[in-house]
Design a protein around this motif. Sequence first.
Motif, PDB file in Angstrom:
ATOM      1  N   VAL A 389     -15.187  55.988  -1.418  1.00  0.00           N
ATOM      2  CA  VAL A 389     -15.665  56.131  -2.799  1.00  0.00           C
ATOM      3  C   VAL A 389     -14.977  55.027  -3.593  1.00  0.00           C
ATOM      4  O   VAL A 389     -13.820  55.170  -3.999  1.00  0.00           O
ATOM      5  CB  VAL A 389     -15.346  57.526  -3.370  1.00  0.00           C
ATOM      6  CG1 VAL A 389     -15.790  57.639  -4.824  1.00  0.00           C
ATOM      7  CG2 VAL A 389     -16.019  58.614  -2.530  1.00  0.00           C
ATOM      8  N   PRO A 390     -15.642  53.879  -3.784  1.00  0.00           N
ATOM      9  CA  PRO A 390     -14.978  52.719  -4.390  1.00  0.00           C
ATOM     10  C   PRO A 390     -14.358  53.009  -5.749  1.00  0.00           C
ATOM     11  O   PRO A 390     -13.322  52.421  -6.093  1.00  0.00           O
ATOM     12  CB  PRO A 390     -16.113  51.694  -4.488  1.00  0.00           C
ATOM     13  CG  PRO A 390     -17.033  52.045  -3.366  1.00  0.00           C
ATOM     14  CD  PRO A 390     -17.002  53.547  -3.322  1.00  0.00           C
ATOM     15  N   GLU A 391     -14.970  53.888  -6.541  1.00  0.00           N
ATOM     16  CA  GLU A 391     -14.398  54.225  -7.846  1.00  0.00           C
ATOM     17  C   GLU A 391     -13.033  54.888  -7.695  1.00  0.00           C
ATOM     18  O   GLU A 391     -12.213  54.851  -8.621  1.00  0.00           O
ATOM     19  CB  GLU A 391     -15.346  55.153  -8.612  1.00  0.00           C
ATOM     20  CG  GLU A 391     -16.620  54.478  -9.086  1.00  0.00           C
ATOM     21  CD  GLU A 391     -17.593  54.193  -7.938  1.00  0.00           C
ATOM     22  OE1 GLU A 391     -18.453  53.316  -8.103  1.00  0.00           O
ATOM     23  OE2 GLU A 391     -17.489  54.845  -6.869  1.00  0.00           O
ATOM     24  N   ALA A 392     -12.791  55.499  -6.554  1.00  0.00           N
ATOM     25  CA  ALA A 392     -11.507  56.155  -6.301  1.00  0.00           C
ATOM     26  C   ALA A 392     -10.486  55.196  -5.712  1.00  0.00           C
ATOM     27  O   ALA A 392      -9.306  55.238  -6.061  1.00  0.00           O
ATOM     28  CB  ALA A 392     -11.700  57.344  -5.365  1.00  0.00           C
ATOM     29  N   THR A 393     -10.926  54.338  -4.802  1.00  0.00           N
ATOM     30  CA  THR A 393      -9.980  53.488  -4.070  1.00  0.00           C
ATOM     31  C   THR A 393      -9.808  52.110  -4.681  1.00  0.00           C
ATOM     32  O   THR A 393      -8.844  51.415  -4.362  1.00  0.00           O
ATOM     33  CB  THR A 393     -10.451  53.298  -2.618  1.00  0.00           C
ATOM     34  OG1 THR A 393     -11.677  52.548  -2.614  1.00  0.00           O
ATOM     35  CG2 THR A 393     -10.649  54.640  -1.922  1.00  0.00           C
ATOM     36  N   GLY A 394     -10.753  51.691  -5.525  1.00  0.00           N
ATOM     37  CA  GLY A 394     -10.701  50.343  -6.070  1.00  0.00           C
ATOM     38  C   GLY A 394     -11.365  49.310  -5.189  1.00  0.00           C
ATOM     39  O   GLY A 394     -11.278  48.106  -5.469  1.00  0.00           O
ATOM     40  N   ALA A 395     -12.039  49.739  -4.127  1.00  0.00           N
ATOM     41  CA  ALA A 395     -12.726  48.813  -3.234  1.00  0.00           C
ATOM     42  C   ALA A 395     -13.876  48.122  -3.967  1.00  0.00           C
ATOM     43  O   ALA A 395     -14.452  48.673  -4.911  1.00  0.00           O
ATOM     44  CB  ALA A 395     -13.256  49.552  -2.014  1.00  0.00           C
ATOM     45  N   SER A 396     -14.216  46.936  -3.500  1.00  0.00           N
ATOM     46  CA  SER A 396     -15.278  46.171  -4.154  1.00  0.00           C
ATOM     47  C   SER A 396     -16.664  46.709  -3.844  1.00  0.00           C
ATOM     48  O   SER A 396     -17.617  46.421  -4.566  1.00  0.00           O
ATOM     49  CB  SER A 396     -15.196  44.701  -3.735  1.00  0.00           C
ATOM     50  OG  SER A 396     -15.382  44.562  -2.331  1.00  0.00           O
ATOM     51  N   ARG A 397     -16.799  47.507  -2.785  1.00  0.00           N
ATOM     52  CA  ARG A 397     -18.118  48.017  -2.406  1.00  0.00           C
ATOM     53  C   ARG A 397     -17.968  49.163  -1.423  1.00  0.00           C
ATOM     54  O   ARG A 397     -16.905  49.342  -0.814  1.00  0.00           O
ATOM     55  CB  ARG A 397     -18.972  46.911  -1.784  1.00  0.00           C
ATOM     56  CG  ARG A 397     -18.343  46.255  -0.557  1.00  0.00           C
ATOM     57  CD  ARG A 397     -19.160  45.071  -0.097  1.00  0.00           C
ATOM     58  NE  ARG A 397     -18.500  44.319   0.946  1.00  0.00           N
ATOM     59  CZ  ARG A 397     -18.584  44.600   2.248  1.00  0.00           C
ATOM     60  NH1 ARG A 397     -19.303  45.638   2.644  1.00  0.00           N
ATOM     61  NH2 ARG A 397     -17.962  43.847   3.142  1.00  0.00           N
ATOM     62  N   PRO A 398     -19.029  49.939  -1.240  1.00  0.00           N
ATOM     63  CA  PRO A 398     -18.993  50.995  -0.223  1.00  0.00           C
ATOM     64  C   PRO A 398     -18.938  50.384   1.177  1.00  0.00           C
ATOM     65  O   PRO A 398     -19.578  49.361   1.451  1.00  0.00           O
ATOM     66  CB  PRO A 398     -20.320  51.740  -0.434  1.00  0.00           C
ATOM     67  CG  PRO A 398     -20.761  51.378  -1.813  1.00  0.00           C
ATOM     68  CD  PRO A 398     -20.283  49.978  -2.037  1.00  0.00           C
TER      69      PRO A 398
END
Length: 408
Positions: A389-398
């Motif tokens: 869940v990028p909004e949770a982890t800060g990842a740039s994309r799923p």
Amino acid sequence: MSDATSDARRRRGCDSEEVGERTVVGLMSGTSLDGVDAACCRIRRDGEGPRGYDVSVESFVTCPYDAAFRERIATACGEAGTVATACELNVALGAVFAGAAEDAADAAGLSLADVDAVGSHGQTIRHVPEPQSLPVGDDRLRSTLQIGDGSVVAERTGVPTVADFRTADVAVGGHGAPLVPFADIALLADDTCFRVAQNVGGIANCTALPPDPTRGDVSAFDTGPGNMVVDGVVELLTDGERTYDRDGRLARAGTVDEALVEECLDDDYFRSEPPKSTGRERFGRAYAREFLDACRARNLSDEDAVATATALTARSVADAYRRFLPRPPDEVVVSGGGAYNPELVGMLDDAVDAEVRTIDQYGVGADEKEAVAFALLAAAAMDGVPNNVPEATGASRPVVMGKRCPPQ
């Protein structure tokens, strides 16, 4: 198992398009270092995204570490850890995880031949969520390391294994944590209720689930210490004879030092904006020693020290809600070992403006949830479904997290 059965299971575990239902064993070994939790789950996919998965728990077992093995893992997590120790434990834990998977299958009345996949969190021995300079160009990168090799699990069980989930998220700029929001959406999202899934393991993490959420609406982060500081203080006070405050008895007999709690909440971690994650590096043994030293300087009793550590967990959770959630939640659903500490749950209930419940009321045991989460994450990985869940982890994309390890 027979060669024919083994071949059939391997094909079924890897051919996602033809699988509507799987039997998956999820494995979790967390920052508390108390053992391996294993949940044997029946998982059916009948829709899109995390809410397209339905799970029923067929069995749950905990395989505790003995004191010497626990100490070896704790050493590997600290500054005294060596590459040699990490290397040895990587294989040894793989063997332990394989045994836990077999125990969970057996508890469900199944053999490993009946299991389609194993999903293993592994054991985190190092988690560096803040970007660090590395000797490779000008990049500043996050890093994380989980051991308990998936190939060892796959070979010992004969079951396709999905492991090492965090690194795919880290590779696209995320923290690799928290990982459970995918499962929280599947298990707890509601069309009308603003619910927060609050796990209290060694570290406490929350997933905020607004009504009828899509993944983009969900926020999740580590709120700070869960049981870790309480456990560390109890272990220090008892010279290792106890590793946790059973039923919150010590905390119940003590008095909270409110000034010390407020002083602790001034830590930069609590003020920093999500996405964020933390671990033993920040709130582990060294923090527990410093905390206990502060208690001694205030002439607090042993019971007062444990009560104050327990209050720190509850208040840091409530403080995180006030700072970072769009509004107070309607419900807080507590899971993890902290759900069995009535003093902690009571303090949390006093600290938040919401109805506090334990996850047992939603069909999943408090100890089971994280193991169930890794069964779900593994099923999604086998289906090729992005499970971060990028909004949770800060990842740039799923991305699809988890490395597939087939038995050889």
